[in-house]
Design an enzyme around this catalytic site. Structure first.
Site, PDB file in Angstrom:
ATOM      1  CE  LYS A 126      -0.394  10.647  11.638  1.00  0.00           C
ATOM      2  NZ  LYS A 126      -0.231  10.757  10.177  1.00  0.00           N
ATOM      3  CG  ASP A 166      -1.026   7.378   9.686  1.00  0.00           C
ATOM      4  OD1 ASP A 166      -0.457   8.047   8.808  1.00  0.00           O
ATOM      5  OD2 ASP A 166      -0.397   6.606  10.437  1.00  0.00           O
TER       6      ASP A 166
HETATM    7  P1  NDP Z   1      -2.241   1.062   5.993  1.00  0.00           P
HETATM    8  O1  NDP Z   1      -2.657   0.677   7.365  1.00  0.00           O
HETATM    9  O2  NDP Z   1      -3.241   1.134   4.909  1.00  0.00           O
HETATM   10  O3  NDP Z   1      -1.054   0.111   5.491  1.00  0.00           O
HETATM   11  C1  NDP Z   1       0.127   0.011   6.212  1.00  0.00           C
HETATM   12  C2  NDP Z   1       0.998  -1.041   5.570  1.00  0.00           C
HETATM   13  O4  NDP Z   1       2.287  -1.044   6.193  1.00  0.00           O
HETATM   14  C3  NDP Z   1       0.452  -2.453   5.755  1.00  0.00           C
HETATM   15  O5  NDP Z   1       0.861  -3.243   4.684  1.00  0.00           O
HETATM   16  C4  NDP Z   1       1.125  -2.873   7.049  1.00  0.00           C
HETATM   17  O6  NDP Z   1       1.220  -4.282   7.211  1.00  0.00           O
HETATM   18  C5  NDP Z   1       2.488  -2.270   6.900  1.00  0.00           C
HETATM   19  N1  NDP Z   1       3.058  -1.996   8.215  1.00  0.00           N
HETATM   20  C6  NDP Z   1       2.525  -1.234   9.201  1.00  0.00           C
HETATM   21  N2  NDP Z   1       3.310  -1.221  10.286  1.00  0.00           N
HETATM   22  C7  NDP Z   1       4.371  -1.992   9.960  1.00  0.00           C
HETATM   23  C8  NDP Z   1       5.536  -2.375  10.651  1.00  0.00           C
HETATM   24  N3  NDP Z   1       5.774  -1.957  11.908  1.00  0.00           N
HETATM   25  N4  NDP Z   1       6.430  -3.180  10.004  1.00  0.00           N
HETATM   26  C9  NDP Z   1       6.204  -3.602   8.739  1.00  0.00           C
HETATM   27  N5  NDP Z   1       5.104  -3.276   8.027  1.00  0.00           N
HETATM   28  C10 NDP Z   1       4.214  -2.483   8.641  1.00  0.00           C
HETATM   29  O7  NDP Z   1      -1.489   2.473   6.184  1.00  0.00           O
HETATM   30  P2  NDP Z   1      -1.149   3.576   5.093  1.00  0.00           P
HETATM   31  O8  NDP Z   1      -0.863   2.936   3.795  1.00  0.00           O
HETATM   32  O9  NDP Z   1      -2.194   4.624   5.179  1.00  0.00           O
HETATM   33  O10 NDP Z   1       0.182   4.207   5.712  1.00  0.00           O
HETATM   34  C11 NDP Z   1       1.489   3.741   5.357  1.00  0.00           C
HETATM   35  C12 NDP Z   1       2.507   4.830   5.680  1.00  0.00           C
HETATM   36  O11 NDP Z   1       2.178   6.020   4.935  1.00  0.00           O
HETATM   37  C13 NDP Z   1       2.566   5.275   7.142  1.00  0.00           C
HETATM   38  O12 NDP Z   1       3.889   5.634   7.459  1.00  0.00           O
HETATM   39  C14 NDP Z   1       1.690   6.523   7.152  1.00  0.00           C
HETATM   40  O13 NDP Z   1       2.001   7.382   8.233  1.00  0.00           O
HETATM   41  C15 NDP Z   1       2.079   7.131   5.818  1.00  0.00           C
HETATM   42  N6  NDP Z   1       1.139   8.102   5.283  1.00  0.00           N
HETATM   43  C16 NDP Z   1      -0.165   7.755   5.055  1.00  0.00           C
HETATM   44  C17 NDP Z   1      -1.038   8.691   4.539  1.00  0.00           C
HETATM   45  C18 NDP Z   1      -2.427   8.357   4.150  1.00  0.00           C
HETATM   46  O14 NDP Z   1      -3.078   9.205   3.513  1.00  0.00           O
HETATM   47  N7  NDP Z   1      -2.946   7.183   4.463  1.00  0.00           N
HETATM   48  C19 NDP Z   1      -0.605  10.097   4.306  1.00  0.00           C
HETATM   49  C20 NDP Z   1       0.803  10.312   4.492  1.00  0.00           C
HETATM   50  C21 NDP Z   1       1.627   9.344   4.994  1.00  0.00           C
HETATM   51  P3  NDP Z   1       0.168  -5.033   8.162  1.00  0.00           P
HETATM   52  O15 NDP Z   1      -1.094  -5.090   7.382  1.00  0.00           O
HETATM   53  O16 NDP Z   1       0.794  -6.358   8.421  1.00  0.00           O
HETATM   54  O17 NDP Z   1       0.060  -4.191   9.398  1.00  0.00           O
END
Ligand code: NDP
Length: 454
Positions: A126, A166
């Protein structure tokens, strides 16, 4: 906590101070695999647990970049190469101001077991940076990505380490990173996954994590003879994972009533239908706006600002049957977990990594709800990344239907592995133990086979 787990965790905390998320992730696995170690003294003798919780390599570097006004900035870049026993390091890059060494070590550690569960030959890694892409122009993001890759390129390669996206890293960032790698190395190789479709990407990769989390929920429901049809679902986040979880829930007849970002959440009792989802995708992926704009467009919904310091998050306090936490780590605290089960939620499938605090996990396990931990439920993303690597190696692309059907098959197989391992080691229905044990065994055996450097 057994004496063995307590002693082991004391050693981990002494060696890795001030990394609470890493301690949390390690403790969960150690607790799950203690029974395995009792039955298999060879793992203890070879110090597999001590080795598996120590990264093979940690790379930390300076990332200088220039803003649009000519101002200089410096961020910190990381890549954790955690374990390569079953394949090259594989795992995403996160760009978020909260990123630090401990958070990336927890994510890299989780990734080792998740990748093992996919059945594909991928080790765990990561990386990322404390750079915040929010509010930055495309040019600023590009210059940051160029600076980041100008160091990272030394450490990665199609047979060594293959990063992906991510939080904060989607198609735009992968493009800038890939372009920089290609320029420096003068080679066009499958060095990153999540690439654009016309330059080596795989169909269904953007959809894979969200779709996979919903397929996993459907498998869990099937063990009780049920389906997602007609179920009300709470989804957090509004990024990549949340968007495609919502799409697949709609495909399977469910209704999504919440979405969020770091400012707050929307509750739409009428449900987020396909038109509303298209609006959210445009808002988040193209206009890069805030979820509060949803309520300006759709009067059926309300917006609630969320204070991260409050004792609970009201998003998790609505009547529903299913929850798909898809934002970030530790977003469900123990009060939230209690609110969920008290409101009728009996399926939790984690799109995010480690979104539930350990005491919250205990609430779910004690209530015997269908709880799919992130390392199993969200493994669809890395699984399709693995399929993207295969297609790159073959110089060939599978159709959308082919990739989706392979993804579906992998999620079924992960579910089956979790069920079988949890039964074999005496905790039937406990997907946490099932995922940790099944993921651990494959990596541990490979490490034994490869000797002390394995
Ligand atoms: P994105 O950046 O596309 O979206 C993240 C979302 O979560 C946004 O809506 C963001 O809001 C919100 N967010 C992020 N940090 C916080 C926080 N501290 N408090 C509240 N809301 C928060 O990321 P992903 O959708 O790719 O990832 C989401 C989760 O899924 C993570 O935990 C990631 O590790 C996990 N994941 C992702 C994978 C992938 O293929 N993308 C694979 C496996 C797991 P804002 O826009 O305001 O920041």
């Amino acid at each position: 906590m057994s004496d063995y787990v307590a002693d082991f965790m004391a050693h981990i905390k002494a060696k890795n101070p001030s990394e609470p998320e890493f301690h949390q992730a390690v403790k969960e696995v150690v607790e799950s695999v203690t029974t395995v170690l009792d039955k298999h003294p060879e793992y203890r003798k070879a110090k597999v647990l001590e080795r598996i919780s120590e990264p093979e390599r940690v790379i930390m570097f300076r990332v200088p970049w220039m803003d649009d006004q000519g101002g200089y900035h410096v961020n910190r870049g990381f890549r954790i190469e955690m374990n390569s026993a079953i394949g090259p390091y594989k795992g995403g890059l996160r760009l978020h101001p909260s990123v630090n060494l401990g958070i990336l070590k927890f994510l890299a550690f989780e990734q080792v077991f998740k990748n093992s569960l996919t059945t594909l030959p991928m080790g765990g890694g990561k990386g990322g940076s404390d750079f915040d892409p929010k509010g930055k122009s495309d040019d600023e993001v590009m210059r940051f990505c160029q600076g980041f890759m100008s160091e990272l390129y030394r450490h990665i390669g199609p047979n060594t380490d293959i990063p992906a996206g991510d939080i904060g890293v989607g198609g735009r960032e992968i493009g800038y990173l890939f372009g920089t790698y290609k320029k420096i190395r003068n080679e066009f190789t499958g060095i990153l996954t999540g690439k654009g479709l016309n330059w080596g990407g795989s169909l269904i990769r953007p959809e894979a994590t969200g779709y996979g989390a919903v397929y996993f929920a459907a498998e869990m429901l099937a063990t009780r003879g049920e389906s997602l049809e007609g179920k009300t679902c709470l989804v957090s986040g509004s990024g990549n994972v949340a968007q495609y979880a919502t799409e697949k829930i709609l495909d399977l007849g469910g209704k999504v009533v919440t979405l969020s970002d770091s400012g707050g959440y929307i509750h739409d009792p009428d449900g987020v239908d396909r038109d509303k989802l298209a609006f959210v995708m445009d808002l988040k992926n193209v206009r890069r706006g805030r979820i509060t704009e949803y309520v300006e467009k759709y009067s059926s919904a309300t917006y609630t600002a969320v204070d991260p310091g409050a004792d609970c998050n009201p998003l998790w306090d609505h009547k529903a049957e299913c929850a798909f936490p898809s934002a970030t780590q530790n977003e469900i605290n123990v009060k939230d977990a209690e609110n969920l089960v008290n409101n009728g939620v009996y399926v939790v499938s984690e799109g995010a990594n480690m979104p539930t605090v350990p005491e919250g996990v205990d609430v779910f396990l004690n209530k015997k709800i269908l709880y799919g931990p992130g390392k199993a439920a969200n493994a669809g993303g890395v699984a399709v990344s693995g399929l993207e690597m295969s297609q790159n190696s073959m110089r060939y692309s599978w159709t959308r239907e082919e990739v989706d059907s392979k993804l579906h098959g992998i999620m079924k197989s992960i579910h089956k592995s979790c069920v079988e391992a949890s039964e074999k080691y005496g905790t039937p229905g406990n997907y946490v133990n099932g995922a940790n044990i099944a993921g651990f065994l494959k990596v541990a055996d490979a490490m034994l086979d490869q000797g002390i450097f394995g």
